[in-house]
Design a protein around this motif. Structure first.
Motif, PDB file in Angstrom:
ATOM      1  N   ASP A 244     -14.490 -62.560  55.822  1.00  7.51           N
ATOM      2  CA  ASP A 244     -14.747 -61.222  55.284  1.00  7.51           C
ATOM      3  C   ASP A 244     -15.224 -61.262  53.834  1.00  7.51           C
ATOM      4  O   ASP A 244     -15.816 -60.306  53.350  1.00  7.51           O
ATOM      5  N   HIS A 250     -19.316 -59.585  58.346  1.00 10.69           N
ATOM      6  CA  HIS A 250     -17.884 -59.419  58.049  1.00 10.69           C
ATOM      7  C   HIS A 250     -17.630 -58.622  56.777  1.00 10.69           C
ATOM      8  O   HIS A 250     -16.748 -57.769  56.719  1.00 10.69           O
ATOM      9  N   SER A 253     -17.144 -54.880  56.628  1.00  4.56           N
ATOM     10  CA  SER A 253     -15.833 -54.327  56.968  1.00  4.56           C
ATOM     11  C   SER A 253     -14.890 -54.393  55.786  1.00  4.56           C
ATOM     12  O   SER A 253     -14.107 -53.470  55.545  1.00  4.56           O
ATOM     13  N   TYR A 257     -12.675 -51.520  54.199  1.00  2.00           N
ATOM     14  CA  TYR A 257     -11.224 -51.447  53.916  1.00  2.00           C
ATOM     15  C   TYR A 257     -11.013 -50.882  52.503  1.00  2.00           C
ATOM     16  O   TYR A 257     -10.165 -50.018  52.285  1.00  2.00           O
ATOM     17  N   GLU A 313      -9.700 -57.272  60.148  1.00  2.00           N
ATOM     18  CA  GLU A 313     -10.315 -57.404  61.476  1.00  2.00           C
ATOM     19  C   GLU A 313     -10.455 -58.869  61.865  1.00  2.00           C
ATOM     20  O   GLU A 313     -11.399 -59.548  61.470  1.00  2.00           O
ATOM     21  N   CYS A 358      -6.662 -51.211  61.630  1.00  2.00           N
ATOM     22  CA  CYS A 358      -7.026 -50.049  62.458  1.00  2.00           C
ATOM     23  C   CYS A 358      -5.850 -49.076  62.599  1.00  2.00           C
ATOM     24  O   CYS A 358      -6.043 -47.864  62.597  1.00  2.00           O
ATOM     25  N   ILE A 474     -13.607 -56.072  66.280  1.00  2.78           N
ATOM     26  CA  ILE A 474     -12.615 -56.248  65.211  1.00  2.78           C
ATOM     27  C   ILE A 474     -12.147 -57.692  65.197  1.00  2.78           C
ATOM     28  O   ILE A 474     -10.963 -57.976  65.202  1.00  2.78           O
ATOM     29  N   GLY A 498     -18.545 -54.626  62.315  1.00  3.07           N
ATOM     30  CA  GLY A 498     -17.132 -54.294  62.431  1.00  3.07           C
ATOM     31  C   GLY A 498     -16.884 -52.809  62.581  1.00  3.07           C
ATOM     32  O   GLY A 498     -17.747 -51.986  62.249  1.00  3.07           O
ATOM     33  N   HIS A 500     -14.751 -51.230  60.782  1.00  4.06           N
ATOM     34  CA  HIS A 500     -14.676 -50.684  59.426  1.00  4.06           C
ATOM     35  C   HIS A 500     -16.019 -50.650  58.717  1.00  4.06           C
ATOM     36  O   HIS A 500     -16.148 -50.047  57.655  1.00  4.06           O
ATOM     37  N   GLN A 501     -16.994 -51.287  59.309  1.00  3.07           N
ATOM     38  CA  GLN A 501     -18.372 -51.112  58.829  1.00  3.07           C
ATOM     39  C   GLN A 501     -18.823 -49.689  59.145  1.00  3.07           C
ATOM     40  O   GLN A 501     -19.478 -49.032  58.341  1.00  3.07           O
ATOM     41  N   SER A 504     -16.966 -47.462  56.863  1.00  4.83           N
ATOM     42  CA  SER A 504     -17.572 -47.563  55.541  1.00  4.83           C
ATOM     43  C   SER A 504     -18.792 -46.657  55.398  1.00  4.83           C
ATOM     44  O   SER A 504     -19.005 -46.026  54.375  1.00  4.83           O
TER      45      SER A 504
END
Lengths: 512, 241
Positions: A244, A250, A253, A257, A313, A358, A474, A498, A500-501, A504
Motif C-alpha cells: 500500500d 494499492h 486505497s 484510508y 485491504e 471496511c 480488498i 481497491g 477504498h480507492q 477515496s
C-alpha cells in the motif's frame, strides 16, 4: 526471462471440466531458498548430504505435525476419493495437470502418510496407494505444494471439509524444516523480522514515502490529509500491507484510508515496527513464524498506546488478524499473559479488535459520520472480486456473511454502477486470482497466468455483457496479481483497484 | 464352519471396537491450534451442531459440489442405514417395535443401496478424473460392499436361508454359546464380507465416518474475536515470553 513466452489459456466457451494433461506442470518449481534466507528463519540451509538423514527427518517431522494439528491427521484419514473436489481448483482448470486436483495434491502426502503411519500402508502399500518417501517424492512435493494458493475453495465443497491449504502448509513446513524452503516466501519473512515489512522498506524510507504521499494528496485535493507514522497516543493503529505504501493500485486505497480518518476526525497512525499486515508465516505453515510476525503488531500497539487496531485491504492478512491474532497474541479477549492483559485493558472494547478497514468505514457510513458524492464514481462500472482468505477464512461485522455484505455495502454507498459476477464464482465460492498463498513471484508466472483462467472468464462475461471497467478487491496480492495477469487475457491492468480507492474518489472532505 | 465364523466375528468385533475407539481418542486428543472453520461458518456452538447435522444427514457440501456423487452417495448411505436397522432384528429377543416397523423399508433400501454402489463404482471407471485418483483399495471397498448387498439380496429374492437359525447363531454368539449356522453359500459369503468390513473399518478410508465430526473446518464455531482459542502446545510458547 528465459524460457518460452507464457501464453494464457483460451477462454472456454462453456466452463466445462477440462481434459487432464498429466505432467503438464511437473517442470514448474519456484526458486529454492538459499543458505542465507533459510538461516535467517532458523531452518537448515541445505538438504542433508545423505538421503537417509533427510528421509528420517521428514518422517519424524511429519509425525510431529500429525500430533500437533488435528486438521492434518483427520484430513489424511478421512478422504474417500469421492472426487467432489476434482474440478474445483483454479490451478487444475487452468493447467489441466491432474496433480493440481485437490485430492491428488493431498494424495502426494497421503501416500507417504499411509506408508509410514498406518497399518494398512505398512502391510499392503500397493493395495492402498502407499509409497516410500524418496527424493523424487520430495521434489514432487516441492513442485506441487507450490502450485497451491491455499485458497480453500476445495474445502467448501468437500463433504468432510478437507482443506488442502492445511496439507499444503504442512508440506511446505516439512520441506522448509529439512532445508528445502521456497525463496520467495522465506526471503520475505526474513525481511519482516529484520526490517518490519515484506518489501524491506526501512523506517526513514517509509517516512519519506508518506510525506511525499501527503504532498501529492494536498496537490490533488487542496486539503492537508495526514498519513502519520509512529504517533504516540493515536486512537487507531492502522496495519496495512506494505504494498500500500507505493505499489499501484494499492496506494490509491491507502490514500482512501487517510481521507476516511480525516473526514471522520479520528486520530490514527501507522507504525514503522508493524509496517506490514501480511503474514507469510501462514503461507509456509509455520506457527512460530506466524506468531513471531503477529507479535510485532502487539508490540507496536502497546508502544503507541492505541485504542483500536484496524487492518488495511489485504486478504490473508485479514484471515490472520481476524482468525489467528487472538490466538497468537491475545488481541481480542481471554488471554492471560501480562502483555496481553495490558493490551486488553488498553484497547477500546466497544469496537471489534481487530477491525477490518471496511468494518471501520462501514460503521462511519452507517453513523453518518462520512458522506459521499456517488456521481464521482460514475465513470466506473464496478464489480467486486471476493478474495479467498477474506471470503473463506474470515468474517466481518456481527453476522455470518458480513465479509461479503460489508464491502459491497460500501461500494453501493460510494458508487452508482455495480454488477455481480456469475453466481457460483463469488462469495465463498469465489475463484482465486491465481497469485495467493506465496506464489506471487515471477518464477511461477506460468502458474499465475494459467491459474487465473476461471476468474478471467467471469470477468470477461461482465466486461462484455455489462461494460464493467473496474474490478474492486480488498487484497494486496489480488491487486498485484491482477495488474500483472489481466493483460495476458486482453484486459487493461488499470481496471483493478481497491474498495477504498472508490471511497477515496467519492468521499466529501470539506464541510459535510 | 460354525467355529470359523464365530471366531471371525469375535475377532472382527474386537478389532472394530478397539480400532475405532483408539482412532477416535487419537482424533480427539490431537489439538487444533488455529480456528479454521470454512465459510459459511456458524458463530455459535448450536450453529455448529446444526451444520454438522446437515453435513452428516444431508451431505450438504457434497450437494453443492456434485449432484451425481450426491445422488449415488445418498442412495448408498441411506440404503445402508435402513438395511442395518432392518438387520437389528437378529440381535434382540423379542425384537424392538421400531425395528419391526422398519422391516419393509429395509428391504427396498437393500436395492437402493446396491444401485448407489453400482453408480459410485461406475464413476471410478467412466470419469477420467475419478479414475485417476482411484486406488486399488477404492475398488476393493466398493466390491466388498456390493458383495454384501448382492449376497444379502440373493438370500431374500433367490435362495432363502434359515433365518431363524441365523438368529439363533447370533444370539448364541452374544452368550458365548456357539450354535450351528445354516449351510448356505450365500450366507457364508455375506457374513464373511460383513466381518471383513468390520475389520477394515478402523484402518481405511471408512474413517471418514468418525472423521467428519473432528474436521476443524466443519466443527469449529467462527468466534475468534470473542473467544480465545489456544492449543496446549501453543500455550507453552506463551510461557516463554
Amino acid at each position: 526471462m528465459a524460457g518460452p513466452e507464457i501464453k494464457a489459456p483460451a477462454f472456454r466457451e462453456y466452463p466445462t471440466i477440462p481434459v487432464m494433461q498429466p505432467g503438464s506442470m511437473a517442470g514448474l518449481k519456484p526458486f529454492v531458498a538459499n543458505d542465507k534466507v533459510q538461516e535467517a528463519l532458523g531452518f537448515p540451509t541445505q538438504l542433508a548430504e545423505n538421503w537417509q538423514d533427510t528421509h528420517d527427518a521428514v518422517i519424524a517431522k511429519m509425525g510431529e505435525l500429525l500430533g500437533k494439528y488435528r486438521s492434518l491427521k483427520v484430513y489424511m484419514d478421512a478422504c474417500v476419493h469421492c472426487g467432489a473436489c476434482t474440478d474445483k481448483c483454479h490451478y487444475f482448470i487452468g493447467t489441466q495437470d491432474p496433480k493440481n486436483m485437490p485430492v491428488a495434491r493431498q494424495d502426494l502426502m497421503r501416500s507417504v502418510y499411509r506408508r509410514y503411519f498406518t497399518p494398512a500402508g505398512k502391510l499392503f502399500p500397493a493395495l492402498v496407494g502407499a509409497r516410500d518417501l524418496t527424493r523424487e517424492v520430495l521434489d514432487e512435493w516441492y513442485t506441487y505444494y507450490h502450485q497451491c494458493s491455499e485458497c480453500r475453495r476445495c474445502s467448501v465443497f468437500c463433504p468432510y471439509g478437507i482443506d488442502t491449504a492445511e496439507v499444503t502448509m504442512a508440506g511446505r513446513e516439512l520441506l522448509a524444516s529439512v532445508g528445502y524452503g521456497q525463496k520467495y516466501s522465506n526471503e520475505i519473512i526474513g525481511k519482516v523480522h529484520k526490517i518490519g515489512n515484506n518489501l524491506g522498506l526501512p523506517g526513514p524510507a517509509l517516512e519519506n514515502t508518506l510525506e511525499g504521499l501527503m504532498e501529492d494528496v494536498k496537490e490533488d485535493t487542496g486539503i492537508d490529509i495526514q498519513y502519520p507514522l509512529d504517533v504516540q497516543g493515536a486512537e487507531v493503529l492502522l496495519v496495512t500491507p506494505s504494498a500500500d505504501f507505493f505499489a499501484e493500485p494499492h496506494i490509491e486505497s491507502l490514500i482512501g484510508y487517510g481521507k476516511v480518518f480525516h473526514a471522520a476526525g479520528i486520530s490514527w497512525t501507522m507504525s514503522s515496527k508493524a509496517s506490514e499486515a501480511g503474514n507469510f508465516g501462514m503461507f509456509i505453515g509455520n506457527y512460530d513464524q506466524l506468531r513471531k510476525i503477529a507479535m510485532r503488531v502487539r508490540e507496536a500497539a502497546l508502544e503507541l498506546g492505541v485504542k483500536r487496531i484496524v487492518v488495511g485491504e489485504c486478504g490473508h492478512a485479514w484471515r490472520v488478524a481476524y482468525s489467528f491474532w487472538n490466538t497468537l497474541t491475545g488481541v481480542g479477549a481471554g488471554a492471560s499473559d501480562p502483555f496481553a492483559i495490558q493490551l486488553q485493558s488498553q484497547l477500546d472494547h466497544r469496537y471489534k479488535q481487530p477491525s477490518h478497514i471496511c468494518e471501520f468505514t462501514w460503521d462511519l457510513i452507517q453513523r453518518g459520520a462520512i458522506s459521499f458524492d456517488k456521481e464521482a464514481n460514475d465513470h466506473r462500472i464496478i464489480t467486486f472480486h471476493d478474495s479467498c482468505n477474506v471470503a473463506r477464512g474470515s468474517r466481518m461485522g456481527d453476522a455470518p456473511g458480513g465479509q461479503f455484505e460489508i464491502p459491497r455495502s460500501i461500494i453501493h454507498a460510494v458508487a452508482n454502477k455495480y454488477v455481480e459476477m456469475r453466481p457460483g464464482t463469488t462469495h465463498e465460492q469465489t475463484f482465486c486470482c491465481g497469485g495467493g498463498g506465496g506464489v506471487l513471484t515471477d518464477d511461477l508466472m506460468e502458474l499465475r497466468v494459467k491459474g487465473a483462467l476461471p476468474r478471467m472468464e467471469t470477468i470477461k462475461q461482465v466486461v462484455d455483457g455489462q461494460g464493467v471497467n473496474f474490478l474492486a478487491t480488498i487484497c494486496a496480492i489480488c491487486k498485484a496479481q491482477f495488474s500483472k495477469v489481466l493483460p495476458f487475457y486482453g484486459f487493461k491492468s488499470s481496471m483493478i483497484g481497491g474498495v477504498h480507492q472508490l471511497v477515496s474518489t467519492a468521499i466529501r472532505l470539506g464541510d459535510k | 464352519m460354525n467355529l470359523f465364523f464365530a471366531l471371525m466375528f469375535y475377532v472382527a468385533t474386537a478389532l472394530f471396537v478397539v480400532g475405532l475407539v483408539r482412532k477416535i481418542v487419537d482424533f480427539a486428543r490431537t489439538p487444533a491450534p488455529l480456528l479454521i472453520p470454512t465459510t459459511p461458518a456458524p458463530t455459535t456452538t448450536g450453529g455448529v451442531v446444526l451444520r454438522m447435522a446437515r453435513e452428516v444427514v444431508m451431505f450438504e457440501s457434497l450437494f453443492k459440489s456434485n449432484l451425481w456423487i450426491w445422488i449415488f452417495a445418498a442412495m448408498f448411505h441411506v440404503g445402508f442405514a435402513l438395511v442395518t436397522m432392518r438387520h437389528l432384528r437378529y440381535f434382540p429377543e423379542p425384537v424392538w417395535t421400531w425395528v419391526v416397523l422398519v422391516q419393509p423399508f429395509g428391504l427396498y433400501a437393500g436395492l437402493v443401496m446396491a444401485a448407489g454402489l453400482a453408480g459410485l463404482w461406475a464413476r471410478r471407471f467412466l470419469v477420467e478424473r475419478i479414475r485417476y485418483i482411484s486406488t486399488f483399495s477404492d475398488h476393493l471397498m466398493l466390491a466388498l460392499l456390493l458383495l454384501i448387498a448382492v449376497s444379502g439380496l440373493g438370500m431374500k429374492f433367490l435362495v432363502h436361508t434359515d433365518i431363524v437359525a441365523v438368529k439363533t447363531f447370533f444370539l448364541g454368539l452374544m452368550m458365548f454359546d456357539i450354535q450351528p449356522l445354516p449351510d448356505h453359500a450365500g450366507l457364508h459369503v455375506h457374513l464373511f464380507c460383513v466381518a471383513l468390513l468390520l475389520i477394515v473399518f478402523p484402518f481405511s478410508k471408512l474413517l471418514h465416518a468418525p472423521g467428519i465430526f473432528f474436521s476443524p473446518s466443519r466443527n469449529q464455531a467462527d468466534n475468534p474475536r470473542e473467544v480465545r482459542h489456544l492449543a496446549p502446545w501453543a500455550a507453552k510458547l506463551e510461557a516463554k515470553n
